[in-house]
Design a protein around this motif. Structure first.
Motif, short mmCIF file in Angstrom:
data_model
loop_
_atom_site.label_atom_id
_atom_site.label_comp_id
_atom_site.label_asym_id
_atom_site.label_seq_id
_atom_site.Cartn_x
_atom_site.Cartn_y
_atom_site.Cartn_z
N GLN A 99 -8.41 12.17 0.12
CA GLN A 99 -7.79 11.72 1.37
C GLN A 99 -8.83 11.08 2.28
OE1 GLN A 99 -3.98 14.52 2.11
NE2 GLN A 99 -5.93 15.55 2.39
N ARG A 100 -10.02 11.66 2.34
CA ARG A 100 -11.09 11.10 3.16
C ARG A 100 -11.42 9.67 2.74
NH1 ARG A 100 -16.61 10.65 2.19
NH2 ARG A 100 -17.96 10.67 4.05
N THR A 101 -11.50 9.46 1.45
CA THR A 101 -11.82 8.12 0.93
C THR A 101 -10.75 7.11 1.32
OG1 THR A 101 -12.96 9.12 -0.96
CG2 THR A 101 -12.32 6.80 -1.16
N LEU A 102 -9.49 7.53 1.25
CA LEU A 102 -8.40 6.62 1.59
C LEU A 102 -8.42 6.24 3.07
CD1 LEU A 102 -5.48 8.20 -0.50
CD2 LEU A 102 -6.78 6.12 -1.01
N VAL A 103 -8.74 7.21 3.92
CA VAL A 103 -8.81 6.91 5.36
C VAL A 103 -9.96 5.94 5.64
CG1 VAL A 103 -9.15 7.87 7.66
CG2 VAL A 103 -7.78 9.12 5.98
N ILE A 104 -11.10 6.16 4.99
CA ILE A 104 -12.25 5.26 5.16
C ILE A 104 -11.90 3.84 4.70
CG2 ILE A 104 -14.59 4.75 4.34
CD1 ILE A 104 -15.06 7.79 4.21
N SER B 78 0.82 -1.21 0.00
CA SER B 78 0.00 0.00 0.00
C SER B 78 0.86 1.26 0.00
CB SER B 78 -0.95 0.01 1.21
OG SER B 78 -0.23 -0.10 2.42
N SER B 79 2.03 1.21 0.62
CA SER B 79 2.92 2.37 0.64
C SER B 79 3.47 2.66 -0.75
CB SER B 79 4.08 2.14 1.62
OG SER B 79 3.61 2.01 2.94
N PHE B 80 3.83 1.61 -1.49
CA PHE B 80 4.33 1.81 -2.84
C PHE B 80 3.27 2.42 -3.75
CE2 PHE B 80 7.54 -1.82 -2.14
CZ PHE B 80 8.50 -0.91 -1.71
N GLY B 81 2.00 2.12 -3.44
CA GLY B 81 0.93 2.66 -4.27
C GLY B 81 0.31 3.93 -3.73
N ALA B 82 0.93 4.49 -2.65
CA ALA B 82 0.33 5.66 -1.98
C ALA B 82 0.16 6.84 -2.91
CB ALA B 82 1.19 6.05 -0.78
N GLU B 83 1.19 7.14 -3.71
CA GLU B 83 1.09 8.30 -4.60
C GLU B 83 0.01 8.08 -5.66
OE1 GLU B 83 4.00 11.09 -7.40
OE2 GLU B 83 4.83 9.45 -6.21
N ARG B 84 -0.07 6.88 -6.18
CA ARG B 84 -1.09 6.58 -7.19
C ARG B 84 -2.48 6.64 -6.57
NH1 ARG B 84 1.28 2.65 -8.91
NH2 ARG B 84 0.31 0.90 -7.82
N PHE B 85 -2.62 6.13 -5.36
CA PHE B 85 -3.92 6.20 -4.68
C PHE B 85 -4.34 7.64 -4.47
CE2 PHE B 85 -2.74 1.99 -2.35
CZ PHE B 85 -3.04 1.28 -3.51
N ALA B 86 -3.37 8.50 -4.06
CA ALA B 86 -3.68 9.89 -3.74
C ALA B 86 -4.17 10.65 -4.97
CB ALA B 86 -2.45 10.57 -3.15
N LYS B 87 -3.68 10.27 -6.15
CA LYS B 87 -4.10 10.94 -7.39
C LYS B 87 -5.52 10.54 -7.79
CE LYS B 87 0.57 11.42 -9.36
NZ LYS B 87 1.47 10.99 -10.44
N ARG B 88 -5.92 9.35 -7.40
CA ARG B 88 -7.21 8.82 -7.84
C ARG B 88 -8.32 8.97 -6.80
NH1 ARG B 88 -5.42 3.02 -10.62
NH2 ARG B 88 -4.04 3.90 -12.23
N GLY C 82 -2.03 -4.63 7.74
CA GLY C 82 -0.89 -3.88 7.23
C GLY C 82 -1.26 -3.05 6.01
N PHE C 83 -2.03 -3.63 5.10
CA PHE C 83 -2.45 -2.91 3.89
C PHE C 83 -3.33 -1.71 4.26
CE2 PHE C 83 -5.10 -2.09 0.18
CZ PHE C 83 -4.15 -2.09 -0.84
N GLY C 84 -4.28 -1.94 5.15
CA GLY C 84 -5.19 -0.86 5.55
C GLY C 84 -4.47 0.27 6.25
N ILE C 85 -3.55 -0.05 7.16
CA ILE C 85 -2.79 0.99 7.85
C ILE C 85 -1.96 1.79 6.85
CG2 ILE C 85 -0.93 1.42 9.50
CD1 ILE C 85 -3.48 0.68 10.90
N GLY C 86 -1.32 1.10 5.91
CA GLY C 86 -0.51 1.78 4.90
C GLY C 86 -1.32 2.72 4.03
N VAL C 87 -2.55 2.33 3.72
CA VAL C 87 -3.41 3.17 2.87
C VAL C 87 -3.74 4.49 3.55
CG1 VAL C 87 -5.77 3.35 1.96
CG2 VAL C 87 -4.41 1.30 1.50
N MET C 88 -3.94 4.48 4.87
CA MET C 88 -4.47 5.69 5.53
C MET C 88 -3.46 6.48 6.35
SD MET C 88 -6.85 3.95 8.47
CE MET C 88 -6.35 2.51 9.40
N LEU C 89 -2.24 6.00 6.56
CA LEU C 89 -1.28 6.73 7.36
C LEU C 89 -0.97 8.11 6.79
CD1 LEU C 89 1.49 4.23 8.60
CD2 LEU C 89 -0.13 5.54 9.98
N THR C 90 -0.57 8.14 5.51
CA THR C 90 -0.19 9.41 4.90
C THR C 90 -1.36 10.38 4.77
OG1 THR C 90 1.61 8.35 3.70
CG2 THR C 90 0.86 10.47 2.86
#
Length: 471
Positions: free
Chosen positions: A336-341, A323-333, A375-383
């Motif tokens: 932030q609220r959606t990622l935390v949820i 999830s950390s490696f995909g953080a930048e790609r997730f943020a573009k799509r 681990g995946f969920g925590i990585g998605v919402m930390l940043t």
């Protein structure tokens, strides 16, 4: 050095600045979780119990939480780079003392006290320097992403690395490893330049620092006392709440008198930041609570050694790295609220799997799917959570909000270890694991509910002048 000049640096220079900052967050998060796989080895060597090791871990996390706000404030008076280097030095000394500790008391001095103080001094500068040096919105988001990811990886990979070192050499070598990383960070930090000069005239609110620290300590100690005495637990919790109320009233009174308090009350009147801080607290509560609970269960109940326990945790590390490696790609799509949820949804699902799968299987690898999802969920919402909080305030308040943000996160870590550990230790042989994980599941669901109230779209940045004033 101006912020605009820093933002125009070549990428190689930016990376030189970012590497020691990210490594500093990594080693502090690593320290909070690597001892989880050493429970049996350390308790035997130091002639103590599982509860003794839990207490040492919790005190370390608590010292960080209690001193993080004062640590953030000290950066204004003494400078961000100076506080970073002093914190690293104190941490390194604590790690070496821990490596040669003959008993639990010396371990608590080195690991819990000195490493905790060092962390409280060095972590606020990491986030303040990142905010000040990376002035471009995109580069700042990537920098926070890298630092948050390294923090998450440190917490998730701590059991594996700690298990490898403990099995190959000794648990004491894990503290030597920390000291060596500290030396490396100090060497790499020579590339860092403080964008703002220190202000020796800056007033430090000693009374506020004492009240905030005492209040937080009493709350966590109350939780730790739950398995010994209900009356003691309630007394400590009530006392802690009263001291924290006293702290809030004191800083409000100082503001009204025109004095500079430890924290501005305006920090607590930003709804978006408040919600973001709650999500940060719960994220680390769940991560560190799960790490301690699963590690203790595998070692004490299942009888696995440090390396076997650490290897099982590779599932959580893999999920967080992915999830950390995909953080930048997730943020573009996604917002932030959606990622935390989504992060809380994955994490709650992972805890449910840990509860469901373990009861149906005798193999510890039944834990892998649940750990991976957590681990995946925590990585998605930390940043996103860090960005939501930090971006809610202007540069002149970054010192205060960085200290408050890190304090809230580390308080979550200490609460996770204290709550889950207390429940687990009280019933290791009869349902303690299930009860501890159920408590963490409730925390994850609360985090999911809170994240639904985060504002949609981009987080507005407010200046100190825009904040409402106290009556």
């Amino acid at each position: 050095m101006s912020g605009s000049s820093v933002s125009q640096r070549p990428s190689s220079a930016l990376r030189k600045v970012l590497v020691p900052l990210a490594l500093a967050q990594f080693i502090c998060s690593f320290a909070g979780s690597n001892m989880n796989v050493m429970i049996n080895d350390m308790s035997e060597d130091l002639d103590t119990t599982v509860q003794g090791i839990q207490t040492a871990i919790t005190i370390f996390l608590l010292v960080m939480a209690a001193l993080m706000i004062p640590g953030g404030k000290l950066t204004d008076r003494y400078g961000r780079k100076r506080c970073l280097l002093v914190g690293l030095a104190v941490y390194g000394v604590g790690a070496l003392i821990s490596a040669v500790a003959p008993g639990l008391g010396i371990l608590i001095l080195g690991n819990s006290i000195l490493e905790g103080i060092g962390t409280a001094l060095l972590i606020p500068p990491v986030y303040i320097l990142t905010t000040l040096l990376f002035t471009n919105t995109a580069s700042r988001a990537r920098a926070f992403g890298a630092i948050s990811a390294m923090g998450g990886v440190g917490a998730a990979a701590g059991p594996l690395i700690g298990g490898l070192i403990t099995s190959a050499i000794s648990w004491r070598a894990a503290f030597v490893f920390q000291a060596l990383i500290i030396v490396l960070i100090i060497l790499l930090s020579r590339h860092i330049e403080d964008p703002l000069p220190p202000d020796p005239t800056s007033i430090f609110d000693k009374g506020g620092a004492v009240l905030s620290a005492v209040g937080l300590i009493l709350v966590v100690m109350g939780i730790l006392a739950a398995d010994n005495s209900t009356w003691l637990m309630v007394s400590l919790l009530v006392a802690g709440a009263l001291v924290l109320l006293w702290f809030f009233l004191s800083i409000r009174a100082k503001e009204r008198a025109g004095k500079e308090p430890l924290l501005s009350t305006s920090l607590f009147r930003n709804r978006t930041s408040n919600l973001g801080l709650v999500t940060q607290n719960i994220q680390w509560l769940v991560l560190m609570g799960t790490s301690f609970t699963v590690a203790a269960y595998l070692q004490v109940v299942r009888g696995y050694n440090a390396i076997e326990t650490g290897v099982i945790f590779t599932a959580a590390t893999a999920g967080l790295l992915l999830s950390s490696f995909g953080a930048e790609r997730f943020a573009k799509r996604r917002a932030q609220r959606t990622l935390v949820i989504l992060g809380f949804a994955f994490t709650a699902g992972g805890i449910a799997l840990l509860l469901a799968m373990v009861g149906d299987s005798s193999t510890p690898w039944a834990l892998a799917p649940g750990l991976f999802l957590i681990g995946f969920g925590i990585g998605v919402m930390l940043t996103p959570s860090v960005n939501i909080v930090q971006s809610s305030f202007s540069e002149e308040q970054q010192g205060e909000i960085s200290g408050l943000s890190r304090s809230v996160s580390n308080l979550g870590s200490s609460l996770g270890t204290a709550i889950a550990g207390t429940i687990l230790v009280a019933g290791l042989s009869h349902g303690g694991y299930a009860a501890a994980m159920a408590a963490l599941a409730v925390a994850g669901i609360i985090g999911l509910i809170v994240s639904l109230f985060l504002p949609r779209g981009k987080t507005p940045v407010t200046s100190a002048a825009d904040q409402p004033r106290s009556a």
